[in-house]
Write an enzyme that holds these catalytic residues in place. Structure first.
Site, PDB file in Angstrom:
ATOM      1  N   GLU A 153       8.289  62.604   7.526  1.00  0.00           N
ATOM      2  CA  GLU A 153       9.091  61.753   6.429  1.00  0.00           C
ATOM      3  C   GLU A 153       9.042  60.284   6.942  1.00  0.00           C
ATOM      4  O   GLU A 153       8.377  59.931   7.975  1.00  0.00           O
ATOM      5  CB  GLU A 153      10.638  62.339   7.131  1.00  0.00           C
ATOM      6  CG  GLU A 153      11.776  61.728   6.706  1.00  0.00           C
ATOM      7  CD  GLU A 153      12.049  61.690   5.257  1.00  0.00           C
ATOM      8  OE1 GLU A 153      11.225  61.313   4.304  1.00  0.00           O
ATOM      9  OE2 GLU A 153      13.080  61.742   4.785  1.00  0.00           O
ATOM     10  N   ASP A 159      17.626  57.626   8.257  1.00  0.00           N
ATOM     11  CA  ASP A 159      18.641  56.552   8.338  1.00  0.00           C
ATOM     12  C   ASP A 159      19.878  57.224   8.730  1.00  0.00           C
ATOM     13  O   ASP A 159      20.166  57.534  10.086  1.00  0.00           O
ATOM     14  CB  ASP A 159      18.663  56.240   6.818  1.00  0.00           C
ATOM     15  CG  ASP A 159      19.659  54.991   6.786  1.00  0.00           C
ATOM     16  OD1 ASP A 159      19.835  54.101   7.547  1.00  0.00           O
ATOM     17  OD2 ASP A 159      20.189  54.734   5.669  1.00  0.00           O
TER      18      ASP A 159
HETATM   19  P1  IMP Z   1      19.092  59.531   5.288  1.00  0.00           P
HETATM   20  O1  IMP Z   1      19.313  60.784   4.681  1.00  0.00           O
HETATM   21  O2  IMP Z   1      19.906  58.374   5.167  1.00  0.00           O
HETATM   22  O3  IMP Z   1      18.341  59.790   6.625  1.00  0.00           O
HETATM   23  O4  IMP Z   1      17.896  58.623   4.507  1.00  0.00           O
HETATM   24  C1  IMP Z   1      16.443  58.968   4.008  1.00  0.00           C
HETATM   25  C2  IMP Z   1      16.076  58.615   2.954  1.00  0.00           C
HETATM   26  O5  IMP Z   1      16.652  57.414   2.568  1.00  0.00           O
HETATM   27  C3  IMP Z   1      14.396  58.148   3.296  1.00  0.00           C
HETATM   28  O6  IMP Z   1      13.433  59.359   3.093  1.00  0.00           O
HETATM   29  C4  IMP Z   1      14.201  57.164   2.213  1.00  0.00           C
HETATM   30  O7  IMP Z   1      14.005  57.625   0.917  1.00  0.00           O
HETATM   31  C5  IMP Z   1      15.903  56.391   2.066  1.00  0.00           C
HETATM   32  N1  IMP Z   1      15.811  55.307   2.782  1.00  0.00           N
HETATM   33  C6  IMP Z   1      16.516  55.161   4.081  1.00  0.00           C
HETATM   34  N2  IMP Z   1      16.509  54.145   4.582  1.00  0.00           N
HETATM   35  C7  IMP Z   1      15.852  53.211   3.986  1.00  0.00           C
HETATM   36  C8  IMP Z   1      15.379  51.783   3.781  1.00  0.00           C
HETATM   37  O8  IMP Z   1      15.664  51.044   4.701  1.00  0.00           O
HETATM   38  N3  IMP Z   1      14.358  51.479   2.912  1.00  0.00           N
HETATM   39  C9  IMP Z   1      14.084  52.342   1.933  1.00  0.00           C
HETATM   40  N4  IMP Z   1      14.561  53.611   1.803  1.00  0.00           N
HETATM   41  C10 IMP Z   1      15.366  54.229   2.674  1.00  0.00           C
END
Ligand code: IMP
Length: 189
Positions: free
Chosen positions: A104, A108
Site C-alpha cells: 500500500e 491514513d
Molecule cells: P485511508 O483509508 O484513509 O487509510 O486512506 C488510504 C488511501 O487514501 C490511500 O491508499 C490513498 O489512495 C489515499 N490517501 C490517503 N492519504 C493521502 C495523501 O496524503 N495523499 C494522497 N492520497 C492519500
C-alpha cells in the site's frame, strides 16, 4: 506562446527526497526477501497509488514472487476520506494457502486497509502481511496491524511517487506537500 507548466512549481515542501525513498524501498525489499526466502509470495499492489512503490519494491526482492493488483475506491476528487470503501478491481487469482503481502502507498484513516485485510483474510491465505510506504499515524480512525512501514509522516496531504490529488502529481519522483493554490486549482479543474 504556451508556457510550460512544471509540477515542481506547485510544491510547497519536499517531505521525502527521491534518493531517500529509493534507499528505504531497497532496505524493505532486502528484509522482505529474507522473510519470504522459502516461499513464492504474492505481492498485492493497491492501484493506482502503490504502483511505483510496488515496482521498485519487487526489483529490490531477488527471490521468486508473484505480482497481482487490486483497485479500491479512494478519496475521489477530495482530500478527505468518504468513509466508504469499494472494490473497483478484484484479484484474478486465488490466494488460498499462499503467503500474501499487501503493498500500500499510504495509511491514513486505516479504513481502506482494514477493509482490504479482512476481505483477503476471508480467502484463507497462509499468511497475510502489510507493507505501507507511508504511515500517517495521527490520522488513524481504525487500528490496522502494519508489518512494515517505510516512513511515518505528519498528518498532511502529500503527493508524488504514486500519490495523487485529483489524479495529478503521481509522476513526481519524491513525496511533497502542495501549495494551497495548487490544491485549489486541482480541485477546481
Ligand atoms: P485511508 O483509508 O484513509 O487509510 O486512506 C488510504 C488511501 O487514501 C490511500 O491508499 C490513498 O489512495 C489515499 N490517501 C490517503 N492519504 C493521502 C495523501 O496524503 N495523499 C494522497 N492520497 C492519500
Amino acid at each position: 506562446m504556451k508556457t510550460t507548466v512544471r509540477l515542481d512549481d506547485s510544491i510547497a515542501e519536499v517531505l521525502i527526497e527521491a534518493d531517500v525513498l529509493q534507499d528505504r524501498v531497497k532496505e524493505l525489499g532486502a528484509r522482505l526477501s529474507v522473510l519470504y526466502k522459502d516461499s513464492v509470495p504474492i505481492l498485492v499492489g493497491v492501484l493506482k497509488g502503490a504502483a511505483p512503490f510496488l515496482v521498485d519494491l519487487m526489483r529490490a526482492m531477488p527471490i521468486p514472487l508473484q505480482v497481482e493488483f487490486m483497485a479500491v475506491s479512494s478519496y475521489g476528487r477530495n482530500t478527505q476520506h468518504s468513509g466508504v470503501v469499494r472494490i473497483l478491481m478484484d484479484l484474478v487469482v486465488g490466494i488460498e494457502g499462499r503467503d500474501v503481502l499487501i503493498v500500500e502507498d499510504i495509511v491514513d484513516t486505516g479504513l481502506t486497509l482494514d477493509y482490504l485485510r479482512s476481505y483477503l483474510e476471508n480467502q484463507n491465505p497462509r499468511s497475510l502481511r502489510i507493507v505501507a510506504l507511508l504511515d500517517k499515524v495521527e490520522a488513524r480512525r481504525v487500528a490496522v496491524p502494519l508489518d512494515y512501514v517505510g516512513f511515518q509522516i505528519p498528518n498532511e496531504f502529500v503527493v508524488g511517487y504514486g500519490l495523487d490529488l485529483a489524479e495529478q502529481y503521481r509522476n513526481l519522483p519524491y513525496i511533497g506537500i502542495l501549495k494551497a493554490l495548487a490544491v485549489a486549482e486541482a480541485l477546481r479543474s
